[in-house]
Enzyme design. Structure first.
Site, short mmCIF file in Angstrom:
data_model
loop_
_atom_site.label_atom_id
_atom_site.label_comp_id
_atom_site.label_asym_id
_atom_site.label_seq_id
_atom_site.Cartn_x
_atom_site.Cartn_y
_atom_site.Cartn_z
N SER A 1 36.27 38.80 39.42
CA SER A 1 37.11 38.24 38.36
C SER A 1 36.24 37.61 37.28
O SER A 1 35.10 37.18 37.56
CB SER A 1 38.02 37.17 38.94
OG SER A 1 38.72 36.49 37.92
N TYR B 1 39.12 29.98 44.55
CA TYR B 1 39.25 31.30 43.91
C TYR B 1 37.96 31.69 43.15
O TYR B 1 37.35 32.73 43.43
CB TYR B 1 40.46 31.33 42.97
CG TYR B 1 40.73 32.72 42.43
CD1 TYR B 1 41.41 33.67 43.19
CD2 TYR B 1 40.30 33.10 41.16
CE1 TYR B 1 41.65 34.95 42.72
CE2 TYR B 1 40.53 34.38 40.67
CZ TYR B 1 41.21 35.30 41.45
OH TYR B 1 41.43 36.57 40.98
N1 LIG Z 1 45.88 39.89 37.79
C1 LIG Z 1 44.87 39.20 37.31
O1 LIG Z 1 44.99 38.51 36.28
C2 LIG Z 1 43.51 39.30 37.99
C3 LIG Z 1 42.39 38.85 37.27
C4 LIG Z 1 41.13 38.93 37.85
C5 LIG Z 1 40.99 39.44 39.12
N2 LIG Z 1 42.07 39.85 39.82
C6 LIG Z 1 41.85 40.37 41.18
O2 LIG Z 1 42.32 41.69 41.25
C7 LIG Z 1 42.66 42.01 42.60
C8 LIG Z 1 44.00 42.70 42.61
O3 LIG Z 1 44.99 41.82 42.11
P1 LIG Z 1 46.23 42.29 41.22
O4 LIG Z 1 46.14 41.60 39.93
O5 LIG Z 1 46.35 43.76 41.25
O6 LIG Z 1 47.39 41.57 42.05
P2 LIG Z 1 48.68 42.15 42.79
O7 LIG Z 1 49.46 43.04 41.88
O8 LIG Z 1 49.38 40.94 43.34
O9 LIG Z 1 48.07 43.02 43.98
C9 LIG Z 1 47.42 42.40 45.06
C10 LIG Z 1 47.26 43.41 46.19
O10 LIG Z 1 46.60 42.76 47.30
C11 LIG Z 1 47.34 43.00 48.48
N3 LIG Z 1 47.20 41.90 49.43
C12 LIG Z 1 47.39 40.56 49.21
N4 LIG Z 1 47.23 39.89 50.36
C13 LIG Z 1 46.92 40.80 51.33
C14 LIG Z 1 46.66 40.72 52.72
N5 LIG Z 1 46.70 39.55 53.39
N6 LIG Z 1 46.38 41.86 53.40
C15 LIG Z 1 46.37 43.05 52.77
N7 LIG Z 1 46.62 43.20 51.45
C16 LIG Z 1 46.90 42.08 50.74
C17 LIG Z 1 48.80 43.16 48.00
O11 LIG Z 1 49.54 43.99 48.90
P3 LIG Z 1 50.69 43.50 49.91
O12 LIG Z 1 51.38 42.33 49.31
O13 LIG Z 1 51.54 44.72 50.05
O14 LIG Z 1 49.94 43.19 51.17
C18 LIG Z 1 48.60 43.92 46.70
O15 LIG Z 1 48.50 45.30 46.94
C19 LIG Z 1 42.60 40.69 43.37
O16 LIG Z 1 41.42 40.63 44.12
C20 LIG Z 1 42.59 39.64 42.27
O17 LIG Z 1 41.93 38.46 42.68
C21 LIG Z 1 43.33 39.80 39.28
#
Ligand SMILES: NC(=O)c1ccc[n+]([C@@H]2O[C@H](COP(=O)([O-])OP(=O)(O)OC[C@H]3O[C@@H](n4cnc5c(N)ncnc54)[C@H](OP(=O)(O)O)[C@@H]3O)[C@@H](O)[C@H]2O)c1
Length: 277
Positions: free
Chosen positions: A150, A164
């Site tokens: 991130s 985080y």
């Molecule tokens: N969105 C942002 O602004 C942002 C910015 C920087 C970095 N990121 C990073 O990008 C990555 C993806 O996030 P996203 O933005 O795509 O969020 P998202 O739409 O909420 O997706 C998160 C994914 O992680 C899975 N997950 C969460 N907890 C889990 C667990 N205990 N076991 C297995 N799977 C799990 C969820 O699947 P289930 O709920 O089906 O398990 C979902 O598929 C993360 O690492 C996040 O920190 C996001």
């Protein structure tokens, strides 16, 4: 009589395992890999969105997807995922450690089990999964690894979401070292460092109301992040920040004195805190 040609084994399609493939950046990266001719292994806790995604990847790109429902916070989850996957495919050539979430509140507002689960999903799982698939990649002299970190890993820590930024900084350093170690084995490793990205992330951690007030220029779509990350991986960039404005923020954080940066973060962190009920 013409000599009969020895039949060559059909070239196996590469397979990429993506954690957190049921939503957001994980689903978008699955589309990028499928578009490039990969088959997929999709894992997350919710099965239905992955079944939908698998259907789409088959129809749009002709890719086969193996679906493994698993919770990465549970002990032994990584080994269990790979064991179940071994019944469906003999090789894993790509790994995207993407699953993640945000734990809101100050450090003392969450009990240790919540922090422990968080560290298991955000740190232990990416490190263990990488270790478990790396030998095969080295042996076959081919591999691709993305650790979704991130922009938070490039700026000072803020109040709230205490672990985080720390976990994302860890993933950046881990990826840099691994990138250097793996070069001689033709395994490319990249830390993808998105800024604010439209996905389910801020709905899950109940900060949607707060972050929606941030200006449009601070946001990217999951598709834009995935496309940019996929290109960076092909170029073997150890660390990649998608989006010019995100790169500016990271640069600024490096250039200004840390005490100023910390003050800025403490003033602005209120904006990313849990929605007021
Ligand atoms: N969105 C942002 O602004 C942002 C910015 C920087 C970095 N990121 C990073 O990008 C990555 C993806 O996030 P996203 O933005 O795509 O969020 P998202 O739409 O909420 O997706 C998160 C994914 O992680 C899975 N997950 C969460 N907890 C889990 C667990 N205990 N076991 C297995 N799977 C799990 C969820 O699947 P289930 O709920 O089906 O398990 C979902 O598929 C993360 O690492 C996040 O920190 C996001």
């Amino acid at each position: 009589m013409k000599k009969k040609q020895k039949k060559r084994p059909a070239k196996k399609r590469p397979v990429c395992l993506i954690t957190g493939a049921s939503a957001g950046i994980g689903s978008a990266l699955a589309r990028e890999f499928a578009n490039a001719g990969w088959d997929l292994a999709l894992t997350a806790r919710r099965e239905e969105p992955m079944v939908e995604l698998a259907k789409e990847l088959k129809e749009e790109y002709g890719s086969t997807s193996h679906i493994i429902v698993a919770d990465l916070s549970k002990p032994g989850a990584c080994a269990d995922i790979l064991e179940r996957l071994a019944k469906k495919t003999t090789h894993i050539d790509g790994l995207v450690n993407n699953a993640g979430y945000g734990l809101t509140g100050n450090y003392t507002e969450n009990e240790w089990p919540a922090h422990k689960d968080f560290l298991t999903v955000m740190l232990e799982a990416p490190c263990e999964m990488t270790r478990l698939v790396a030998d095969g990649m080295v042996e076959r002299r081919f591999g691709r690894i993305i650790n979704v970190a991130s922009l938070a890993g490039h700026v000072p820590g803020s109040r709230g979401h205490t672990l985080y930024a720390a976990t994302k900084s860890f993933l950046i350093k881990f990826s840099q070292s691994l990138n250097l170690e793996m070069q001689e084995h033709n395994v490319k490793v990249s830390a993808l460092c998105p800024g604010f990205t439209y996905s389910e992330f801020h709905d899950v951690n109940e900060t949607r109301g707060a972050v929606d007030k941030l200006p449009n220029w601070m946001w990217m779509t999951a598709e834009e992040v995935a496309e940019s990350g996929f290109i960076a991986l092909a170029r073997n960039r150890a660390v990649h920040i998608p989006g010019a404005s995100n790169r500016m923020i990271a640069l600024l954080a490096r250039l200004i004195p840390e005490s100023w940066a910390l003050k800025l973060m403490s003033r602005n962190s209120e904006k990313f805190r849990k929605d007021k009920r």
